[in-house]
Design a protein around this motif. Structure first.
Motif, PDB file in Angstrom:
ATOM      1  N   LEU A 290       0.925  -0.660  11.025  1.00 22.73           N
ATOM      2  CA  LEU A 290       1.688  -1.510  10.098  1.00 22.73           C
ATOM      3  C   LEU A 290       1.645  -2.979  10.496  1.00 22.73           C
ATOM      4  N   ASP A 291       1.509  -3.238  11.807  1.00 28.42           N
ATOM      5  CA  ASP A 291       1.478  -4.628  12.279  1.00 28.42           C
ATOM      6  C   ASP A 291       0.096  -5.254  12.177  1.00 28.42           C
ATOM      7  N   ASP A 292      -0.867  -4.480  11.739  1.00 25.18           N
ATOM      8  CA  ASP A 292      -2.242  -4.992  11.651  1.00 25.18           C
ATOM      9  C   ASP A 292      -2.758  -4.786  10.221  1.00 25.18           C
TER      10      ASP A 292
ATOM     11  N   ALA B 134       8.632  -6.537  -5.282  1.00 23.43           N
ATOM     12  CA  ALA B 134       7.209  -6.750  -5.590  1.00 23.43           C
ATOM     13  C   ALA B 134       6.897  -6.568  -7.068  1.00 23.43           C
ATOM     14  N   HIS B 135       7.571  -5.634  -7.721  1.00 20.58           N
ATOM     15  CA  HIS B 135       7.161  -5.238  -9.069  1.00 20.58           C
ATOM     16  C   HIS B 135       8.203  -5.501 -10.141  1.00 20.58           C
ATOM     17  N   GLY B 136       9.401  -5.947  -9.765  1.00 21.24           N
ATOM     18  CA  GLY B 136      10.467  -6.072 -10.753  1.00 21.24           C
ATOM     19  C   GLY B 136      11.156  -4.736 -10.941  1.00 21.24           C
ATOM     20  N   PRO B 137      12.168  -4.686 -11.829  1.00 17.92           N
ATOM     21  CA  PRO B 137      12.921  -3.449 -12.015  1.00 17.92           C
ATOM     22  C   PRO B 137      12.010  -2.267 -12.337  1.00 17.92           C
ATOM     23  N   LEU B 138      12.222  -1.164 -11.606  1.00 16.36           N
ATOM     24  CA  LEU B 138      11.313  -0.027 -11.654  1.00 16.36           C
ATOM     25  C   LEU B 138      11.810   1.056 -12.594  1.00 16.36           C
ATOM     26  N   ALA B 139      10.880   1.758 -13.204  1.00 16.27           N
ATOM     27  CA  ALA B 139      11.207   3.018 -13.864  1.00 16.27           C
ATOM     28  C   ALA B 139      11.178   4.086 -12.778  1.00 16.27           C
ATOM     29  N   VAL B 140      12.269   4.809 -12.643  1.00 15.11           N
ATOM     30  CA  VAL B 140      12.361   5.810 -11.577  1.00 15.11           C
ATOM     31  C   VAL B 140      12.252   7.201 -12.166  1.00 15.11           C
TER      32      VAL B 140
ATOM     33  N   TYR C 290      -5.221  -1.623   7.027  1.00 19.33           N
ATOM     34  CA  TYR C 290      -4.934  -0.921   5.762  1.00 19.33           C
ATOM     35  C   TYR C 290      -5.263  -1.763   4.529  1.00 19.33           C
ATOM     36  N   VAL C 291      -5.899  -2.902   4.726  1.00 17.71           N
ATOM     37  CA  VAL C 291      -6.126  -3.789   3.585  1.00 17.71           C
ATOM     38  C   VAL C 291      -7.052  -3.145   2.543  1.00 17.71           C
ATOM     39  N   ASP C 292      -7.958  -2.281   2.978  1.00 13.06           N
ATOM     40  CA  ASP C 292      -8.871  -1.626   2.039  1.00 13.06           C
ATOM     41  C   ASP C 292      -8.302  -0.328   1.479  1.00 13.06           C
ATOM     42  N   ALA C 293      -7.142   0.092   1.983  1.00 15.09           N
ATOM     43  CA  ALA C 293      -6.580   1.370   1.543  1.00 15.09           C
ATOM     44  C   ALA C 293      -5.960   1.239   0.156  1.00 15.09           C
ATOM     45  N   GLU C 294      -5.858   2.352  -0.541  1.00 18.90           N
ATOM     46  CA  GLU C 294      -5.143   2.380  -1.815  1.00 18.90           C
ATOM     47  C   GLU C 294      -3.753   2.997  -1.650  1.00 18.90           C
ATOM     48  N   VAL C 295      -3.658   3.934  -0.715  1.00 14.59           N
ATOM     49  CA  VAL C 295      -2.366   4.574  -0.424  1.00 14.59           C
ATOM     50  C   VAL C 295      -2.159   4.595   1.084  1.00 14.59           C
ATOM     51  N   VAL C 296      -0.939   4.293   1.520  1.00 12.44           N
ATOM     52  CA  VAL C 296      -0.591   4.428   2.932  1.00 12.44           C
ATOM     53  C   VAL C 296       0.574   5.408   3.060  1.00 12.44           C
TER      54      VAL C 296
ATOM     55  N   VAL D 286       7.760  -1.104   4.000  1.00 13.89           N
ATOM     56  CA  VAL D 286       7.265  -0.926   2.628  1.00 13.89           C
ATOM     57  C   VAL D 286       6.880  -2.281   2.028  1.00 13.89           C
ATOM     58  N   GLU D 287       7.613  -3.317   2.407  1.00 12.19           N
ATOM     59  CA  GLU D 287       7.284  -4.658   1.923  1.00 12.19           C
ATOM     60  C   GLU D 287       5.899  -5.103   2.407  1.00 12.19           C
ATOM     61  N   LYS D 288       5.609  -4.827   3.658  1.00  8.85           N
ATOM     62  CA  LYS D 288       4.274  -5.162   4.188  1.00  8.85           C
ATOM     63  C   LYS D 288       3.194  -4.489   3.349  1.00  8.85           C
ATOM     64  N   LEU D 289       3.439  -3.245   3.002  1.00 10.36           N
ATOM     65  CA  LEU D 289       2.412  -2.490   2.287  1.00 10.36           C
ATOM     66  C   LEU D 289       2.265  -2.977   0.848  1.00 10.36           C
ATOM     67  N   THR D 290       3.382  -3.264   0.192  1.00 10.23           N
ATOM     68  CA  THR D 290       3.281  -3.737  -1.191  1.00 10.23           C
ATOM     69  C   THR D 290       2.613  -5.110  -1.215  1.00 10.23           C
ATOM     70  N   ARG D 291       2.895  -5.928  -0.194  1.00 14.65           N
ATOM     71  CA  ARG D 291       2.229  -7.240  -0.129  1.00 14.65           C
ATOM     72  C   ARG D 291       0.718  -7.077   0.012  1.00 14.65           C
ATOM     73  N   ALA D 292       0.289  -6.016   0.688  1.00 17.64           N
ATOM     74  CA  ALA D 292      -1.145  -5.767   0.867  1.00 17.64           C
ATOM     75  C   ALA D 292      -1.747  -5.081  -0.363  1.00 17.64           C
ATOM     76  N   GLY D 293      -0.914  -4.785  -1.338  1.00 20.32           N
ATOM     77  CA  GLY D 293      -1.414  -4.186  -2.582  1.00 20.32           C
ATOM     78  C   GLY D 293      -1.679  -2.702  -2.505  1.00 20.32           C
ATOM     79  N   VAL D 294      -1.085  -2.032  -1.512  1.00 19.60           N
ATOM     80  CA  VAL D 294      -1.296  -0.590  -1.413  1.00 19.60           C
ATOM     81  C   VAL D 294      -0.039   0.154  -1.870  1.00 19.60           C
ATOM     82  N   ILE D 295      -0.220   1.411  -2.212  1.00 21.09           N
ATOM     83  CA  ILE D 295       0.896   2.247  -2.664  1.00 21.09           C
ATOM     84  C   ILE D 295       1.458   3.008  -1.467  1.00 21.09           C
ATOM     85  N   PRO D 296       2.743   2.805  -1.141  1.00 19.66           N
ATOM     86  CA  PRO D 296       3.330   3.592  -0.058  1.00 19.66           C
ATOM     87  C   PRO D 296       3.769   4.975  -0.544  1.00 19.66           C
TER      88      PRO D 296
END
Ligand SMILES: [Mn+2]
Length: 320
Positions: free
Chosen positions: A22-24, A138-144, A28-34, A108-118
């Motif tokens: 998570l600190d690097d 990151a995305h605004g109010p979510l549909a849950v 995970y920058v190329d990942a789609e899901v973490v 989770v913020e780190k991951l959303t900033r990197a554009g991946v889905i946690p």
């Protein structure tokens, strides 16, 4: 910079996917899901032990770790068609909910900033609030899309405790992270805490589908309704294992008799191709009360199917 790894047990990854740190962000920058573990039970009101949930879910797998996991129903491969890595767990002290939840939020913020889905493995359901905060920022109010036998929309527990496994879906609305009018809660049933369990969710704006409505109305009709309501929205899928009948998932904090079978819930989940999932979790896995890994197997299968759903949507988008 060093990977924390799982909080308990050996450093293994979900389905044997590569690990990341998570600190690097480069890892995970190329990942789609973490995959992220949230080994926490500090929001538990009843049977403690979900701190061992991520470990139990990662341990329940017998297939070769060859980077492939085809889905029969979705005709996609959650590992081949999708780049998935596992960040290990977030260090969470179950003795202090006020300090533990922000740690997951930061992860989770780190991951959303990197554009991946946690995809988070829990952990009791209090972990949904930090996920909602990070994803909402990151995305605004979510549909849950919330599967659970309980609404988790109570105000407080234990004389004023605002953060618990039963309050995240009220806090999320109050804080503006959830667009309740675009959200659904599925699987509610008794034992009720009070007469107002369902009404309090309706008052917040949620659409509530009880277990009886789900099973009497038919799974196909419900899947159509979910897709009609949530398609086109940024969706957070939160899957509380106790939505399933305790016969199929005894290893949970608060079991509720009389729920859908494992097959029924998987059938419903597999029918939801097309949702734009920006985050997901599988929560309330408590191996202390499991038997023969029944619950852990189901939790791992649900997580794998979530990967397959994300893979299917990306493949559909690529092929038009
Ligand atoms: Mn819950």
């Amino acid at each position: 910079m060093s990977r924390y790894g799982p909080q308990f047990g050996p450093d293994i990854t979900f389905l044997g996917v590569p690990s990341c740190d998570l600190d690097d962000p480069a890892s995970y920058v190329d990942a789609e899901v973490v995959i992220v573990g949230a080994p926490f039970d500090g929001g538990t009101s009843y049977r403690a032990g979900t701190r061992f949930g991520p470990q139990a879910i990662r341990m329940t797998d017998y297939l070769p770790h060859d980077g492939s996991r085809p889905s029969l129903a979705l005709r996609t491969d959650g590992l081949l068609d999708l780049h998935v890595v596992d960040a290990g767990d977030v260090e969470m002290y179950s003795g202090d909910i006020e300090s533990a939840l922000p740690k997951l939020e930061a992860a989770v913020e780190k991951l959303t900033r990197a554009g991946v889905i946690p995809v988070v493995l829990g952990g009791d359901h209090s972990i949904a609030l930090p996920e909602l905060r990070a994803l909402g920022k990151a995305h605004g109010p979510l549909a849950v899309l919330h599967f659970d036998s309980h609404t988790d929309t109570w105000d407080t527990y234990f004389a004023g405790q605002r953060h618990s496994a039963g309050t995240a879906f009220r806090r999320g609305v109050e804080e503006g992270w959830i667009d309740a009018r675009a959200s659904m809660q599925i699987g509610m049933r008794g034992s009720l805490f009070s007469d107002g369990d369902i009404q309090q969710s309706l008052d917040l704006g949620y659409e509530v589908v009880t277990t009886d409505q789900m099973l009497d109305g038919g799974l196909e009709a419900l899947a159509r309704r979910v897709l009609e309501k949530l398609r086109g929205r940024k969706v957070f899928l939160s899957f509380d294992l106790d939505v399933v009948d305790p016969a199929f998932a005894p290893g949970v904090q608060t079991p509720e008799a009389g729920g859908p079978s494992a097959r029924e819930i998987l059938r419903l989940l597999r029918s939801l191709r097309g949702l734009d999932l920006v985050g997901a979790d599988v929560v309330e896995m408590n191996p202390s009360y499991d038997a023969g890994q029944i619950s852990a197997l189901l939790a791992a299968t649900v997580a794998a199917e979530i990967l397959a759903l994300i893979a299917a949507r990306r493949r559909d988008a690529r092929s038009g």
